[in-house]
Design a protein around this motif. Sequence first.
Motif, PDB file in Angstrom:
ATOM      1  N   GLY A 186       0.811  -1.221   0.000  1.00 18.26           N
ATOM      2  CA  GLY A 186       0.000   0.000   0.000  1.00 18.26           C
ATOM      3  C   GLY A 186       0.838   1.263   0.000  1.00 18.26           C
ATOM      4  N   GLY A 187       1.933   1.258  -0.744  1.00 15.59           N
ATOM      5  CA  GLY A 187       2.771   2.458  -0.867  1.00 15.59           C
ATOM      6  C   GLY A 187       3.759   2.611   0.280  1.00 15.59           C
ATOM      7  N   GLU A 188       3.718   1.746   1.282  1.00 15.26           N
ATOM      8  CA  GLU A 188       4.657   1.843   2.414  1.00 15.26           C
ATOM      9  C   GLU A 188       5.607   0.649   2.367  1.00 15.26           C
ATOM     10  OE1 GLU A 188       4.787   4.056   4.926  1.00 15.26           O
ATOM     11  OE2 GLU A 188       2.817   5.017   5.019  1.00 15.26           O
ATOM     12  N   ASN A 189       6.826   0.881   2.834  1.00 18.04           N
ATOM     13  CA  ASN A 189       7.804  -0.193   2.775  1.00 18.04           C
ATOM     14  C   ASN A 189       7.891  -0.996   4.063  1.00 18.04           C
ATOM     15  OD1 ASN A 189       8.802  -0.052   0.216  1.00 18.04           O
ATOM     16  ND2 ASN A 189      10.270   1.565   0.714  1.00 18.04           N
ATOM     17  N   LEU A 190       8.016  -2.294   3.868  1.00 18.45           N
ATOM     18  CA  LEU A 190       8.294  -3.186   4.982  1.00 18.45           C
ATOM     19  C   LEU A 190       9.684  -3.758   4.702  1.00 18.45           C
ATOM     20  CD1 LEU A 190       6.390  -5.313   6.982  1.00 18.45           C
ATOM     21  CD2 LEU A 190       7.393  -6.744   5.271  1.00 18.45           C
ATOM     22  N   ILE A 191      10.572  -3.694   5.648  1.00 19.42           N
ATOM     23  CA  ILE A 191      11.955  -4.101   5.381  1.00 19.42           C
ATOM     24  C   ILE A 191      12.328  -5.300   6.251  1.00 19.42           C
ATOM     25  CG2 ILE A 191      14.357  -3.312   5.314  1.00 19.42           C
ATOM     26  CD1 ILE A 191      13.140  -0.453   5.117  1.00 19.42           C
ATOM     27  N   VAL A 192      12.868  -6.309   5.598  1.00 19.62           N
ATOM     28  CA  VAL A 192      13.245  -7.525   6.321  1.00 19.62           C
ATOM     29  C   VAL A 192      14.753  -7.722   6.205  1.00 19.62           C
ATOM     30  CG1 VAL A 192      12.827  -9.996   6.554  1.00 19.62           C
ATOM     31  CG2 VAL A 192      11.008  -8.528   5.711  1.00 19.62           C
ATOM     32  N   GLN A 193      15.419  -7.836   7.321  1.00 21.58           N
ATOM     33  CA  GLN A 193      16.871  -7.996   7.326  1.00 21.58           C
ATOM     34  C   GLN A 193      17.262  -9.198   8.200  1.00 21.58           C
ATOM     35  OE1 GLN A 193      19.995  -6.165   6.070  1.00 21.58           O
ATOM     36  NE2 GLN A 193      20.304  -8.290   6.670  1.00 21.58           N
TER      37      GLN A 193
ATOM     38  N   LYS B 151      19.098 -21.603  16.593  1.00 19.56           N
ATOM     39  CA  LYS B 151      19.057 -20.528  17.590  1.00 19.56           C
ATOM     40  C   LYS B 151      19.841 -19.281  17.182  1.00 19.56           C
ATOM     41  CE  LYS B 151      22.889 -22.119  20.426  1.00 19.56           C
ATOM     42  NZ  LYS B 151      23.281 -22.679  21.711  1.00 19.56           N
ATOM     43  N   LEU B 152      20.716 -19.407  16.167  1.00 17.23           N
ATOM     44  CA  LEU B 152      21.492 -18.223  15.778  1.00 17.23           C
ATOM     45  C   LEU B 152      20.753 -17.362  14.747  1.00 17.23           C
ATOM     46  CD1 LEU B 152      24.992 -19.924  15.559  1.00 17.23           C
ATOM     47  CD2 LEU B 152      24.076 -18.581  17.445  1.00 17.23           C
ATOM     48  N   ALA B 153      19.547 -17.788  14.373  1.00 16.11           N
ATOM     49  CA  ALA B 153      18.785 -17.040  13.352  1.00 16.11           C
ATOM     50  C   ALA B 153      17.920 -15.966  14.006  1.00 16.11           C
ATOM     51  CB  ALA B 153      17.895 -18.012  12.570  1.00 16.11           C
ATOM     52  N   ARG B 154      18.166 -14.727  13.638  1.00 13.82           N
ATOM     53  CA  ARG B 154      17.340 -13.619  14.135  1.00 13.82           C
ATOM     54  C   ARG B 154      17.040 -12.686  12.955  1.00 13.82           C
ATOM     55  NH1 ARG B 154      20.128 -12.229  20.067  1.00 13.82           N
ATOM     56  NH2 ARG B 154      19.604 -14.228  20.991  1.00 13.82           N
ATOM     57  N   ILE B 155      15.785 -12.445  12.731  1.00 10.96           N
ATOM     58  CA  ILE B 155      15.396 -11.701  11.519  1.00 10.96           C
ATOM     59  C   ILE B 155      14.667 -10.413  11.898  1.00 10.96           C
ATOM     60  CG2 ILE B 155      14.154 -11.835   9.331  1.00 10.96           C
ATOM     61  CD1 ILE B 155      14.297 -14.910   9.625  1.00 10.96           C
ATOM     62  N   GLN B 156      15.223  -9.320  11.454  1.00  6.89           N
ATOM     63  CA  GLN B 156      14.649  -8.010  11.804  1.00  6.89           C
ATOM     64  C   GLN B 156      13.591  -7.603  10.774  1.00  6.89           C
ATOM     65  OE1 GLN B 156      17.694  -4.886  12.755  1.00  6.89           O
ATOM     66  NE2 GLN B 156      16.986  -4.075  10.815  1.00  6.89           N
ATOM     67  N   VAL B 157      12.432  -7.193  11.276  1.00  6.16           N
ATOM     68  CA  VAL B 157      11.358  -6.724  10.374  1.00  6.16           C
ATOM     69  C   VAL B 157      10.957  -5.329  10.841  1.00  6.16           C
ATOM     70  CG1 VAL B 157       8.994  -7.120   9.587  1.00  6.16           C
ATOM     71  CG2 VAL B 157      10.464  -9.065  10.082  1.00  6.16           C
ATOM     72  N   ASP B 158      10.912  -4.390   9.911  1.00  6.28           N
ATOM     73  CA  ASP B 158      10.544  -3.014  10.267  1.00  6.28           C
ATOM     74  C   ASP B 158       9.242  -2.618   9.630  1.00  6.28           C
ATOM     75  OD1 ASP B 158      13.775  -2.385  10.675  1.00  6.28           O
ATOM     76  OD2 ASP B 158      12.361  -1.190  11.852  1.00  6.28           O
ATOM     77  N   LEU B 159       8.252  -2.243  10.467  1.00  6.07           N
ATOM     78  CA  LEU B 159       7.008  -1.759   9.873  1.00  6.07           C
ATOM     79  C   LEU B 159       6.636  -0.369  10.363  1.00  6.07           C
ATOM     80  CD1 LEU B 159       4.483  -3.809  11.822  1.00  6.07           C
ATOM     81  CD2 LEU B 159       5.898  -5.025  10.270  1.00  6.07           C
ATOM     82  N   PRO B 160       5.966   0.393   9.515  1.00  7.51           N
ATOM     83  CA  PRO B 160       5.452   1.690   9.963  1.00  7.51           C
ATOM     84  C   PRO B 160       4.106   1.505  10.663  1.00  7.51           C
ATOM     85  CG  PRO B 160       5.002   1.404   7.630  1.00  7.51           C
ATOM     86  CD  PRO B 160       5.727   0.162   8.081  1.00  7.51           C
TER      87      PRO B 160
ATOM     88  N   SER C 241      -3.224  -2.467  11.349  1.00  4.92           N
ATOM     89  CA  SER C 241      -4.333  -3.426  11.283  1.00  4.92           C
ATOM     90  C   SER C 241      -3.919  -4.643  10.452  1.00  4.92           C
ATOM     91  CB  SER C 241      -5.605  -2.782  10.750  1.00  4.92           C
ATOM     92  OG  SER C 241      -5.429  -2.454   9.407  1.00  4.92           O
ATOM     93  N   ASP C 242      -3.063  -4.457   9.421  1.00  3.13           N
ATOM     94  CA  ASP C 242      -2.598  -5.612   8.641  1.00  3.13           C
ATOM     95  C   ASP C 242      -1.852  -6.607   9.525  1.00  3.13           C
ATOM     96  OD1 ASP C 242      -3.439  -4.312   6.369  1.00  3.13           O
ATOM     97  OD2 ASP C 242      -1.525  -3.306   6.077  1.00  3.13           O
TER      98      ASP C 242
ATOM     99  N   SER D  33       2.513  -6.067  22.272  1.00  2.00           N
ATOM    100  CA  SER D  33       3.497  -7.105  22.573  1.00  2.00           C
ATOM    101  C   SER D  33       3.315  -8.299  21.643  1.00  2.00           C
ATOM    102  CB  SER D  33       3.378  -7.540  24.029  1.00  2.00           C
ATOM    103  OG  SER D  33       2.091  -8.043  24.275  1.00  2.00           O
ATOM    104  N   GLY D  34       2.648  -8.075  20.530  1.00  4.68           N
ATOM    105  CA  GLY D  34       2.494  -9.162  19.573  1.00  4.68           C
ATOM    106  C   GLY D  34       2.211  -8.608  18.191  1.00  4.68           C
ATOM    107  N   ALA D  35       2.412  -9.444  17.177  1.00  2.93           N
ATOM    108  CA  ALA D  35       2.104  -9.048  15.803  1.00  2.93           C
ATOM    109  C   ALA D  35       1.962 -10.322  14.986  1.00  2.93           C
ATOM    110  CB  ALA D  35       3.231  -8.191  15.241  1.00  2.93           C
ATOM    111  N   ARG D  36       1.058 -10.301  14.022  1.00  8.13           N
ATOM    112  CA  ARG D  36       0.885 -11.452  13.126  1.00  8.13           C
ATOM    113  C   ARG D  36       0.921 -10.937  11.701  1.00  8.13           C
ATOM    114  NH1 ARG D  36       2.515 -14.442  15.750  1.00  8.13           N
ATOM    115  NH2 ARG D  36       1.749 -16.146  16.997  1.00  8.13           N
ATOM    116  N   PRO D  37       1.728 -11.542  10.841  1.00  6.06           N
ATOM    117  CA  PRO D  37       1.844 -10.992   9.480  1.00  6.06           C
ATOM    118  C   PRO D  37       0.581 -11.198   8.651  1.00  6.06           C
ATOM    119  CG  PRO D  37       3.076 -13.041   9.696  1.00  6.06           C
ATOM    120  CD  PRO D  37       2.539 -12.730  11.056  1.00  6.06           C
ATOM    121  N   PRO D  38       0.339 -10.294   7.689  1.00 11.24           N
ATOM    122  CA  PRO D  38      -0.815 -10.487   6.804  1.00 11.24           C
ATOM    123  C   PRO D  38      -0.574 -11.677   5.868  1.00 11.24           C
ATOM    124  CG  PRO D  38       0.490  -8.581   6.125  1.00 11.24           C
ATOM    125  CD  PRO D  38       1.095  -9.082   7.393  1.00 11.24           C
ATOM    126  N   ALA D  39      -1.677 -12.279   5.427  1.00  9.91           N
ATOM    127  CA  ALA D  39      -1.572 -13.484   4.598  1.00  9.91           C
ATOM    128  C   ALA D  39      -0.712 -13.252   3.359  1.00  9.91           C
ATOM    129  CB  ALA D  39      -2.969 -13.930   4.198  1.00  9.91           C
TER     130      ALA D  39
END
Length: 507
Positions: A251-258, A314-323, A328-329, A337-343
Motif C-alpha cells: 500500500g505504498g509503504e515499505n516493509l523491510i526484512v533484514q 538458535k542463531l537465526a534472528r530476523i529483523q522486520v521493520d514496519l510503519p 491493522s494488517d 506485545s504481539g504481531a501477526r503478518p498479513p496473509a
Amino acid sequence: MPSVKRQTQEDYDIAEPRASAMIESLRAFGYNIQTAIADLIDNSISAEAKNVWLTFFWDGSDSYMSIRDDGRGMTEEELVNAMRPGSQSPLEQRNPNDLGRFGLGLKTASFSQCRRLTVASRHKGCEVAIRRWDLDYVNQTDQWRLLRSAAKGSDGRLTGLKEMAKGTIVLWECMDRMVGDARTDDRRAQEHFLDTVEKIENHLAMVFHRFLEKRSPLKIWLNDSCVEPWNPFLADEKATQMLPEEKFCVGGENLIVQPYVLPHHSKIDSNKYARAAGIKGWNAHQGFYVYRNERLLVAGDWLGLEFKKEEHCKLARIQVDLPNSMDSDWNIDVKKSGARPPASLKADLRRIAGLTRKKATEIYRHRGKAIARQVSASYSYLWEQKVKHGKTFYRLNRKHPLVEAVLSEGENLTLKLKALLRLVEETVPVPLITLNSTEHPYSQTQPFEGVHAEELIGIISEVLDTLLKNGWTIEESKGCLSGMEPFQKHEDLIVVALERYQNQEDR
Ligand SMILES: Nc1ncnc2c1ncn2[C@@H]1O[C@H](COP(=O)(O)OP(=O)(O)OP(=O)(O)O)[C@@H](O)[C@H]1O
Ligand SMILES: [Mg+2]
C-alpha cells in the motif's frame, strides 16, 4: 465509513457501560508489569521526551511506582481527555512517529497493575494539572468520576514536575498485583519486588534499544541508574552474517526484512555471547524481531509460520521493520506485545525464515566455518515484490546494475528492451508458482541448479563485460558480482570469469 440510517429516539436505548464493571474489566488485557511499563514509555516517546525517570519505591502494600518524563506534557483539557478510556479512535491516522493507536494504553496498562492511577502533567507555560482514577471510588459510586487531585499524602510523589517547564508524571499506587498486602518488613516480598525491577530493566533495554542507541539517545533512568540498550543482532561483530535485506511495498509503504545469523560461540567473546542470549535465552530468542516505528514488538518468534524453535536454529534472528500505518494488517494489539503478518506476506516470510534457518544451522553445525559475509548495501536484486490495491505483483529491479547498464544503451534498444521487460513482468506465472510452492515446497529448483559451470561462467562473463563497459573497475565489478543474486553463491566461478577476462586483456 458506511452511512448510518437516521433513527429517532423511540428507535434506540442508550446502553452505556456500567462504570464499576467496565473499569474492573479494563484490568484484564493481559499485560504483565514489563509490558505495562513499556506502554507508558511509548507515551513518553510519542511526547518527544528525552529522559524518562522510573522510581520504584518499596513500602510493603504502600509501595509505588512513578514514571516521569520531560516530554511535551498536557494541558488540563488534554489530560482529562487522556484519562478517558478510548481517548482517540484507533481508526484515526497517526503521526508516523506516534507509538500509540487505541487511546487506551495509559489506562489499561496502569489498571492492570494498580488500583490508583494519578497523572500530573505540565504543558509549556501552563500550571501543573492533576487527575486521578481511583478504582475503589469508581466502584463505590458506579460513575466515571475522574478525581481532580492526588490522594491524601501523595502530593510529595508528584513534586518532580515543579522544577520542570514541561513534562508528565504517571503514579501507580495500591499496586495490588505486584505487592498485594505485603508488610514493609516482608523480606521475601521485597526480594520479589527487586527481582521484578531487574526484569523490567532488561525488558526496557530490549524493547527500546533503538531509541537508547540513537546519536541523541533517549535516556531511561531506573532508580537513578541508566538503562543500557540490548541489541539482538550483534551487527558490529565480524562473525555476524547479514543476509540480503528485502523490501516489500505494501500500500505504498515499505516493509523491510533484514535477516542475521549470529556468530557461533567460538567466534566471539564469551561475555558478549552470554549477554546476546537475551532475557529468555538463545533458543527462545530465535526468529523474527518485529519493530514498529523503531519500537520492538516481538523479540524472537516464528510468527505462526509453521517453524519450531529448535536448538540448531538458535542463531537465526530476523529483523522486520514496519510503519504504524500497517497496524491493522499486522494485528497490532493494545499491549503492543504481539504481531501477526498479513496473509499476503506469509509465503515470503516463510521463504526468508527457511533460508536464514538453513544458514544458522550451517554455522551451528560447522562451528562457525567462515561463510562469505554479505553486506546488504552491495547486494543486487533482480526482482522486487510490490503490492497495489491489495494485489501482489513483481517488477524487475530497474536499479540492478545489469538492467541499468542495458537500459542505458541506445534509444532503439532501450525501447525494445523496456517492452520486453514489461512483457516478462506482466506474465510472471504467479498462480502457478504459488500453487507449486505450496503443494511441493521443496521441489522447486534454485537458480541455475544443475546447470553446467561453463554456462554459468558464460553468463557471469556477459554481466562482467557490461559492467566494465559502463565504467566499473575490475574491483568494483567483482564486488558487485559477489553481491548479485544468484552469483553470490558462486564466488569460485566469478574468480574464473575474472581470470579469463584478464588473460584475454594480457594477450
Ligand atoms: N507521557 C505523556 N506525555 C504527553 N501526553 C501523554 C502522555 N501519556 C499519554 N499522553 C496523552 O494521552 C493520550 C492517551 O494515551 P493512551 O496511552 O491511553 O493512548 P494512546 O497512546 O493514544 O494509544 P494506545 O492505546 O495505543 O497506547 C495519548 O494519545 C497522549 O495524547
Ligand atoms: Mg499509549
